[in-house]
Design an enzyme around this catalytic site. Sequence first.
Site, PDB file in Angstrom:
ATOM      1  N   ASP A 119       0.882  -1.165   0.000  1.00 24.33           N
ATOM      2  CA  ASP A 119       0.000   0.000   0.000  1.00 24.33           C
ATOM      3  C   ASP A 119       0.922   1.219   0.000  1.00 24.33           C
ATOM      4  O   ASP A 119       1.516   1.551   1.024  1.00 24.33           O
ATOM      5  CB  ASP A 119      -0.886  -0.049   1.252  1.00 24.33           C
ATOM      6  CG  ASP A 119      -1.693   1.243   1.458  1.00 24.33           C
ATOM      7  OD1 ASP A 119      -1.628   2.138   0.598  1.00 24.33           O
ATOM      8  OD2 ASP A 119      -2.381   1.338   2.495  1.00 24.33           O
ATOM      9  N   ASP A 140     -12.667   5.719   2.589  1.00 21.10           N
ATOM     10  CA  ASP A 140     -11.231   5.754   2.907  1.00 21.10           C
ATOM     11  C   ASP A 140     -10.801   7.166   3.295  1.00 21.10           C
ATOM     12  O   ASP A 140     -10.671   8.043   2.435  1.00 21.10           O
ATOM     13  CB  ASP A 140     -10.442   5.260   1.682  1.00 21.10           C
ATOM     14  CG  ASP A 140      -8.929   5.214   1.935  1.00 21.10           C
ATOM     15  OD1 ASP A 140      -8.462   5.751   2.964  1.00 21.10           O
ATOM     16  OD2 ASP A 140      -8.216   4.650   1.086  1.00 21.10           O
ATOM     17  N   LYS A 198       3.123  10.992  -3.381  1.00 17.68           N
ATOM     18  CA  LYS A 198       2.058  10.379  -4.188  1.00 17.68           C
ATOM     19  C   LYS A 198       1.224  11.440  -4.912  1.00 17.68           C
ATOM     20  O   LYS A 198       0.707  11.207  -6.002  1.00 17.68           O
ATOM     21  CB  LYS A 198       1.171   9.545  -3.274  1.00 17.68           C
ATOM     22  CG  LYS A 198       0.155   8.667  -3.975  1.00 17.68           C
ATOM     23  CD  LYS A 198      -0.483   7.738  -2.965  1.00 17.68           C
ATOM     24  CE  LYS A 198      -1.620   6.925  -3.541  1.00 17.68           C
ATOM     25  NZ  LYS A 198      -2.173   6.011  -2.520  1.00 17.68           N
ATOM     26  N   GLU A 230      -7.180   0.488  -4.678  1.00 16.88           N
ATOM     27  CA  GLU A 230      -7.240   0.419  -3.212  1.00 16.88           C
ATOM     28  C   GLU A 230      -8.583  -0.097  -2.704  1.00 16.88           C
ATOM     29  O   GLU A 230      -8.612  -0.985  -1.838  1.00 16.88           O
ATOM     30  CB  GLU A 230      -6.901   1.790  -2.606  1.00 16.88           C
ATOM     31  CG  GLU A 230      -5.411   2.127  -2.772  1.00 16.88           C
ATOM     32  CD  GLU A 230      -5.077   3.600  -2.559  1.00 16.88           C
ATOM     33  OE1 GLU A 230      -5.956   4.365  -2.110  1.00 16.88           O
ATOM     34  OE2 GLU A 230      -3.926   3.988  -2.856  1.00 16.88           O
TER      35      GLU A 230
END
Length: 623
Positions: A25, A209, A87, A187
């Site tokens: 992850d 999330d 990211k 994800e």
Amino acid sequence: MALLKISEPGGKATQPAHHLAVGIDLGTTNSLVAASCGGGVKPLPDAEGRYLLPSVVQYRENQPPLVGAQAKFNTATDPANTIVSVKRLLGKSLSELTALGHFLPYQFDANRDDSSPAIVTVAGIKDPVRVSADILAELARRAEHCLKGKLEGAVITVPAYFDDAQRQQTKDAAALAGLNVLRLLNEPTAAAVAYGLDSQDQGNIIVFDLGGGTFDVSLLSLQKGVFEVLATGGDTNLGGDDFDRLLADWIRSQANSGNELDAAATIRLLHLANDAKHRLSDAATIDLTYQQWSGEINNEQFAELCDDLIKKTINTCRRVLRDAAMTVADIDNIILVGGATRMPVIREAVTRFFEKQPLTELDPDKIVAIGAGIQADVLIGNKSAENFLLLDVNPLSLGIETMGELVEKIIPRNTTIPVAKAQEFTTFKDGQTIMSLHVVQGERELVKDCRSLARFELRGIPPMVAGAAKIRVRFQVDADGLLGVSAEELSTGKMAEIQVKPSYGLNADAIEQMLQSSQDHAHADMEARALKEAQLEATQLIDAMNSARKIDGELLTEAESERIMDAVSQLQNEIASGNSNQIHALTERLNRVSGDFAARRMDLHIGKALRGESIEAVEKSAD
Ligand code: ADP
Ligand code: MG
């Protein structure tokens, strides 16, 4: 771009040797690695027993980069060389990043072109792929240490909304870190896999999330083992860290500390707030001390303080449901992902909105890595009970060349695969017995602007008048992205087929370029298509008129025949002109002057047909 997963129950059981594969992850705030070890897939700890690796890299002079907790600690003292939230930079141009408005305390290399930003550090110039690779390499080292062996493959997760460029750069980073990428996995799909929801027959799943700095809601639909992302929503600037900031402001106001804080003091206060937020996840009320002030705060006060943020997350859920034309009653499972969903205030708000308890048995910040680890285990061949395949969508439209060098799209881009679609075509010329098929890929309207994938021929079509034959062309993209095209003449069942690999030799850049050029040329393409279509219609009408005159010429008076001939030759001359309006006008004219003739032919042939002769037989006998 949606990733989906197909399970094929009943796959052959084999007993391969155990291979080392991990799920990673790669998070904005924290990253994790998980692998199958000692019964079940688990996150792997570092030497100090910590699972989460802060996604922070500090570049230093003449030393290897520092990755993780220590680097995070140094953010305050060395912001220019310490890269956080890389990211957010993946797959973005510098102007896109500037437009996003994030505060970026880095010096970007002025010598790079806009499309590939890179940061100047004391250890040299580092682009986002390199920084991500350093995080991945750290996790790979940790895994090889824990598993005592060389890694053979990794599944890396990406947000469902990641585009081709962001996905490609994630893959590039993995390659740079020496990892063999088995698959990129969405994800939310990884979260659903971690809960074993993929073994259910069907259902609608909300994945909520809330990470450190980003918020994503995805609605997954599961049908016979295939996951599809139906809708996504979120906010790339909303996360647990915003709750820290609100709490920090509140603490300061309680402590009546009016004076400005310097950078180090701000970071200390944020740490205090972060710690308080975490403690509120385990206790209803907590004690707090800041400077001279001591006090307490409970979850009710905290909920009030963060009311706007909480409302924002729930409104996003509402929007995602609306986009998928669903209501809360349609949702079977809600999965909480991301460390910030540990906050009771969030859990309560989600439960209230969906009128259902969310799944919370797994640690919200480890779920994604676990799901990826499970997939990695399957893909590397350790798990044999079921045969899983993870799939992408078709990135560019696939189609066929039709008359006039135009493209007829059969499988549009972004269609989830596997997929099969068929369309019927017909012959263009009377008596045509061969049809040649040209398979192309791309978004443009004209064949010459698309990528040619394959050509093949269907032979043995029984001779018929133009437009009478029915040829079914079927496109099928299988689980591995392999395209099969077949053409079948429906009256005889004559068939021809071909297999191609549409992705062969195509990289993300090429895909990006093809999409860009289709946008750039959208208007010109439309005009070119209109012209080709007008030319085609005119040619068809002239052909039809010539053959009608051959068969039923006796129905025409001399004057009529001349008028028609004249209209035909004017139209013929105009076809090459490039003026679609003019061609249309002259086609109309030919239609008009031949209207009576057509009506008379119709009467005659209906009469003949009623007497038992088919029109086709009549036309053939005239040849
Ligand atoms: P990302 O997916 O963005 O990398 P994570 O899923 O690791 O991030 O989430 C990080 C966020 O979760 C941080 O804001 C952190 O403070 C928050 N968090 C972690 N544990 C808890 C907890 N026990 N209570 C509340 N928030 C938490
Ligand atoms: Mg995350």
